[in-house]
Motif scaffolding. Structure first.
Motif, PDB file in Angstrom:
ATOM      1  N   ALA A 178     -13.075 -50.370 -21.909  1.00 42.32           N
ATOM      2  CA  ALA A 178     -12.175 -51.644 -21.465  1.00 42.32           C
ATOM      3  C   ALA A 178     -10.662 -51.102 -21.593  1.00 42.32           C
ATOM      4  CB  ALA A 178     -12.459 -52.559 -22.554  1.00 42.32           C
ATOM      5  N   ALA A 179     -10.069 -51.148 -20.698  1.00 40.89           N
ATOM      6  CA  ALA A 179      -8.580 -51.094 -20.512  1.00 40.89           C
ATOM      7  C   ALA A 179      -7.603 -51.790 -21.671  1.00 40.89           C
ATOM      8  CB  ALA A 179      -8.124 -51.269 -19.181  1.00 40.89           C
ATOM      9  N   PRO A 180      -6.539 -51.086 -21.815  1.00 42.14           N
ATOM     10  CA  PRO A 180      -5.576 -51.803 -22.743  1.00 42.14           C
ATOM     11  C   PRO A 180      -5.339 -53.169 -22.133  1.00 42.14           C
ATOM     12  CG  PRO A 180      -5.033 -49.672 -22.340  1.00 42.14           C
ATOM     13  CD  PRO A 180      -6.289 -49.616 -21.408  1.00 42.14           C
ATOM     14  N   GLY A 181      -5.222 -54.182 -23.055  1.00 45.01           N
ATOM     15  CA  GLY A 181      -4.898 -55.406 -22.601  1.00 45.01           C
ATOM     16  C   GLY A 181      -6.051 -56.186 -22.087  1.00 45.01           C
ATOM     17  N   SER A 182      -7.094 -55.976 -22.282  1.00 38.56           N
ATOM     18  CA  SER A 182      -8.431 -56.433 -21.919  1.00 38.56           C
ATOM     19  C   SER A 182      -8.781 -57.670 -22.551  1.00 38.56           C
ATOM     20  CB  SER A 182      -9.717 -55.557 -21.730  1.00 38.56           C
ATOM     21  OG  SER A 182      -9.430 -54.505 -20.947  1.00 38.56           O
ATOM     22  N   LEU A 183      -9.461 -58.702 -22.111  1.00 42.30           N
ATOM     23  CA  LEU A 183      -9.868 -59.732 -22.887  1.00 42.30           C
ATOM     24  C   LEU A 183     -11.304 -59.279 -23.021  1.00 42.30           C
ATOM     25  CD1 LEU A 183     -10.109 -62.289 -24.321  1.00 42.30           C
ATOM     26  CD2 LEU A 183     -10.123 -63.372 -22.029  1.00 42.30           C
ATOM     27  N   ILE A 184     -11.901 -58.994 -24.213  1.00 39.13           N
ATOM     28  CA  ILE A 184     -13.250 -58.438 -24.470  1.00 39.13           C
ATOM     29  C   ILE A 184     -14.138 -59.500 -25.364  1.00 39.13           C
ATOM     30  CG2 ILE A 184     -14.919 -56.832 -25.445  1.00 39.13           C
ATOM     31  CD1 ILE A 184     -12.253 -54.873 -25.324  1.00 39.13           C
ATOM     32  N   ALA A 185     -15.135 -60.201 -24.833  1.00 42.91           N
ATOM     33  CA  ALA A 185     -16.123 -60.993 -25.391  1.00 42.91           C
ATOM     34  C   ALA A 185     -17.273 -60.319 -26.041  1.00 42.91           C
ATOM     35  CB  ALA A 185     -16.394 -62.197 -24.590  1.00 42.91           C
ATOM     36  N   VAL A 186     -17.650 -60.520 -27.114  1.00 44.47           N
ATOM     37  CA  VAL A 186     -18.863 -60.054 -27.866  1.00 44.47           C
ATOM     38  C   VAL A 186     -19.799 -61.487 -27.863  1.00 44.47           C
ATOM     39  CG1 VAL A 186     -19.875 -58.943 -29.871  1.00 44.47           C
ATOM     40  CG2 VAL A 186     -17.688 -58.328 -29.066  1.00 44.47           C
ATOM     41  N   GLU A 187     -20.609 -61.227 -26.989  1.00 46.00           N
ATOM     42  CA  GLU A 187     -21.481 -62.516 -26.899  1.00 46.00           C
ATOM     43  C   GLU A 187     -22.686 -62.199 -27.303  1.00 46.00           C
ATOM     44  OE1 GLU A 187     -21.958 -64.889 -22.983  1.00 46.00           O
ATOM     45  OE2 GLU A 187     -23.311 -63.488 -22.783  1.00 46.00           O
ATOM     46  N   GLY A 188     -23.276 -63.165 -27.972  1.00 39.41           N
ATOM     47  CA  GLY A 188     -24.913 -63.038 -28.358  1.00 39.41           C
ATOM     48  C   GLY A 188     -25.042 -64.388 -29.396  1.00 39.41           C
ATOM     49  N   PRO A 189     -26.431 -64.388 -29.593  1.00 41.93           N
ATOM     50  CA  PRO A 189     -26.692 -65.440 -30.697  1.00 41.93           C
ATOM     51  C   PRO A 189     -26.205 -65.065 -32.074  1.00 41.93           C
ATOM     52  CG  PRO A 189     -28.767 -64.175 -30.300  1.00 41.93           C
ATOM     53  CD  PRO A 189     -27.468 -63.522 -29.287  1.00 41.93           C
ATOM     54  N   SER A 190     -26.205 -65.894 -33.000  1.00 40.13           N
ATOM     55  CA  SER A 190     -25.701 -65.806 -34.317  1.00 40.13           C
ATOM     56  C   SER A 190     -26.890 -64.638 -35.125  1.00 40.13           C
ATOM     57  CB  SER A 190     -25.807 -67.207 -35.396  1.00 40.13           C
ATOM     58  OG  SER A 190     -25.402 -66.994 -36.746  1.00 40.13           O
ATOM     59  N   GLY A 191     -26.378 -63.971 -35.935  1.00 40.27           N
ATOM     60  CA  GLY A 191     -27.418 -62.999 -36.570  1.00 40.27           C
ATOM     61  C   GLY A 191     -27.758 -61.773 -35.882  1.00 40.27           C
ATOM     62  N   SER A 192     -27.120 -61.700 -34.435  1.00 42.73           N
ATOM     63  CA  SER A 192     -27.336 -60.611 -33.742  1.00 42.73           C
ATOM     64  C   SER A 192     -26.548 -59.251 -33.836  1.00 42.73           C
ATOM     65  CB  SER A 192     -27.355 -60.972 -32.114  1.00 42.73           C
ATOM     66  OG  SER A 192     -26.003 -61.394 -32.000  1.00 42.73           O
ATOM     67  N   GLY A 193     -26.021 -59.271 -34.874  1.00 46.72           N
ATOM     68  CA  GLY A 193     -24.956 -58.122 -35.335  1.00 46.72           C
ATOM     69  C   GLY A 193     -23.428 -58.298 -34.573  1.00 46.72           C
ATOM     70  N   ARG A 194     -23.032 -59.393 -34.218  1.00 51.10           N
ATOM     71  CA  ARG A 194     -21.663 -59.642 -33.585  1.00 51.10           C
ATOM     72  C   ARG A 194     -20.774 -59.241 -34.543  1.00 51.10           C
ATOM     73  NH1 ARG A 194     -21.764 -65.451 -31.448  1.00 51.10           N
ATOM     74  NH2 ARG A 194     -22.017 -65.902 -33.691  1.00 51.10           N
ATOM     75  N   THR A 195     -20.708 -59.893 -35.690  1.00 53.26           N
ATOM     76  CA  THR A 195     -19.589 -59.668 -36.695  1.00 53.26           C
ATOM     77  C   THR A 195     -19.438 -58.155 -37.262  1.00 53.26           C
ATOM     78  OG1 THR A 195     -19.744 -61.942 -37.526  1.00 53.26           O
ATOM     79  CG2 THR A 195     -18.787 -60.132 -39.157  1.00 53.26           C
ATOM     80  N   CYS A 196     -20.764 -57.491 -37.600  1.00 51.18           N
ATOM     81  CA  CYS A 196     -20.866 -56.172 -37.743  1.00 51.18           C
ATOM     82  C   CYS A 196     -20.152 -55.069 -36.611  1.00 51.18           C
ATOM     83  CB  CYS A 196     -22.234 -55.779 -38.204  1.00 51.18           C
ATOM     84  SG  CYS A 196     -23.092 -56.272 -39.646  1.00 51.18           S
ATOM     85  N   LEU A 197     -20.463 -55.670 -35.434  1.00 50.66           N
ATOM     86  CA  LEU A 197     -19.592 -54.753 -34.369  1.00 50.66           C
ATOM     87  C   LEU A 197     -18.301 -54.953 -34.288  1.00 50.66           C
ATOM     88  CD1 LEU A 197     -20.054 -53.126 -31.889  1.00 50.66           C
ATOM     89  CD2 LEU A 197     -20.552 -55.148 -30.555  1.00 50.66           C
ATOM     90  N   LEU A 198     -17.960 -56.110 -34.605  1.00 48.55           N
ATOM     91  CA  LEU A 198     -16.313 -56.476 -34.288  1.00 48.55           C
ATOM     92  C   LEU A 198     -15.841 -55.551 -35.844  1.00 48.55           C
ATOM     93  CD1 LEU A 198     -14.623 -59.881 -34.151  1.00 48.55           C
ATOM     94  CD2 LEU A 198     -14.349 -58.584 -36.331  1.00 48.55           C
ATOM     95  N   LEU A 199     -16.322 -55.687 -36.986  1.00 43.64           N
ATOM     96  CA  LEU A 199     -15.617 -55.102 -38.272  1.00 43.64           C
ATOM     97  C   LEU A 199     -15.980 -53.406 -38.015  1.00 43.64           C
ATOM     98  CD1 LEU A 199     -17.145 -57.361 -40.789  1.00 43.64           C
ATOM     99  CD2 LEU A 199     -14.857 -57.146 -40.274  1.00 43.64           C
ATOM    100  N   ALA A 200     -16.905 -53.084 -37.155  1.00 43.94           N
ATOM    101  CA  ALA A 200     -17.036 -51.647 -36.917  1.00 43.94           C
ATOM    102  C   ALA A 200     -15.832 -51.201 -35.868  1.00 43.94           C
ATOM    103  CB  ALA A 200     -18.265 -51.280 -36.566  1.00 43.94           C
ATOM    104  N   LEU A 201     -15.686 -51.990 -34.877  1.00 44.84           N
ATOM    105  CA  LEU A 201     -14.713 -51.732 -33.896  1.00 44.84           C
ATOM    106  C   LEU A 201     -13.327 -51.707 -34.448  1.00 44.84           C
ATOM    107  CD1 LEU A 201     -16.321 -53.136 -30.784  1.00 44.84           C
ATOM    108  CD2 LEU A 201     -15.874 -50.603 -31.305  1.00 44.84           C
ATOM    109  N   THR A 202     -13.007 -52.247 -35.672  1.00 47.29           N
ATOM    110  CA  THR A 202     -11.461 -52.549 -36.009  1.00 47.29           C
ATOM    111  C   THR A 202     -11.450 -51.727 -37.316  1.00 47.29           C
ATOM    112  OG1 THR A 202     -12.484 -54.633 -37.436  1.00 47.29           O
ATOM    113  CG2 THR A 202     -11.281 -54.839 -35.142  1.00 47.29           C
ATOM    114  N   GLY A 203     -12.506 -50.627 -37.580  1.00 47.29           N
ATOM    115  CA  GLY A 203     -12.287 -49.813 -38.685  1.00 47.29           C
ATOM    116  C   GLY A 203     -12.684 -50.495 -39.975  1.00 47.29           C
ATOM    117  N   ARG A 204     -13.233 -51.570 -40.208  1.00 49.60           N
ATOM    118  CA  ARG A 204     -13.517 -51.847 -41.344  1.00 49.60           C
ATOM    119  C   ARG A 204     -15.212 -51.790 -41.807  1.00 49.60           C
ATOM    120  NH1 ARG A 204      -8.859 -53.747 -39.028  1.00 49.60           N
ATOM    121  NH2 ARG A 204      -7.597 -55.253 -40.446  1.00 49.60           N
TER     122      ARG A 204
END
Length: 313
Positions: free
Chosen positions: A31-57
């Protein structure tokens, strides 16, 4: 509020495994700078883990990602400095007992301790206060939150905010740090269809300013770069996002505790704009030397320790 260039977000075979199996695996993104990225999926499918991993947490266990010019998992501390968390339930919740003004001042105090440049310490108190007030006003404007419309203005308690107002407040606090990447979790929870439309419009406006936006949702808009998560091969996906939040919550609180002074006068003295509260990792780079954290997280933890990394991030 500054208008920084957004961070490009790239990932290849990106995965994270914990005690209960794979939180996510095989993630690819460009994704290029300034993109709007949507992590889509059902609850419990690893969405939060992915968000925290991509932000260095959280520390991934497979593949790699690049946030701006910083490569994960090696430069997690550098990524945390440029990636801000908006609302992430269970990780950086707003304090329900504070007023909106107090919440903003607390965020300002965190920015003063963790994000302000050294040269700002040499400014007069009046100059620092004026600068902080200007940054807060600009961030509130960018988040679309007008304090005058709240029931008691800036003295409205956080518990009395509507869900959409609380989202805007969290976004404003995150934007005060002038991040290159803004991440939000559970974006469409407890929002009506009209409110969801408003939130996506807000995120588009932020992306238009040049800031890359990463938002977890159950249904992505048509104009977003969509990153989908799904059921895990080992069948252990359910509940893993809750585990991630439980692991990350102590880290977020630990980040705040050294900076927030307990007496009421400390909050009144907050004089710089709020930003993400970035934790100190075991690397010399967190002392303020950007880009020289090559030794950050060099050692590879075992798979069972992956989720526990959030407790130090």
């Amino acid at each position: 509020m500054d208008s920084p260039h957004g961070a490009a977000v790239k990932a290849e075979d990106f995965g994270l495994k914990g005690p209960r199996g794979w939180a996510f695996r095989g993630i690819g993104l460009d994704a290029a700078p300034g993109s709007l990225i949507a992590v889509e999926g059902p609850s419990g499918s690893g969405r939060t883990c992915l968000l925290l991993a991509l932000t260095g947490r959280m520390k991934p266990t497979e593949g790699h990602a690049e946030i701006g010019r910083h490569r994960l998992p090696k430069k997690m501390a550098a990524v945390r400095r440029i990636a801000a968390l908006g609302p992430v339930p269970g990780v950086n919740d707003l304090d329900q007992s504070l007023t909106v003004a107090e919440q903003l001042r607390e965020g300002a105090l965190l920015q003063r301790h963790y994000g302000a440049p050294i040269r700002s310490l040499f400014r007069s108190r009046a100059e620092r206060r004026a600068t902080a007030a200007a940054r807060i006003d600009a961030a509130l404007d960018a988040a679309g939150l007008d304090l005058a419309t709240l029931p008691k203005g800036e003295r409205t308690t956080v518990r009395d905010l509507e869900r959409l107002e609380a989202v805007r407040l969290s976004v404003a606090i995150a934007l005060l740090g002038s991040p290159q990447l803004l991440a939000l979790d559970d974006l469409d929870i407890k929002l009506s269809d009209t409110e969801r439309t408003e939130v996506w419009a807000l995120l588009r406006s932020i992306a238009a300013r040049g800031i890359t936006v990463l938002a977890v949702c159950s249904e992505a808009p048509a104009d977003a770069v969509v990153l989908r998560t799904g059921p895990k091969e080992d069948g252990a996906g359910a509940g893993r996002d809750a585990d991630a939040k439980a692991e990350a919550e102590p880290a977020a609180k630990a980040e705040a505790e050294p900076a927030v002074e307990k007496d009421s006068g400390a909050k009144k003295d907050a004089e710089t704009g709020p930003a993400t509260a970035t934790a100190t990792e075991n690397d010399a780079d967190d002392t303020g030397n950007d880009g020289n954290d090559d030794n950050d997280d060099d050692d590879t933890k075992g798979a069972d320790d992956a989720l526990a990394e959030a407790g130090r991030a």
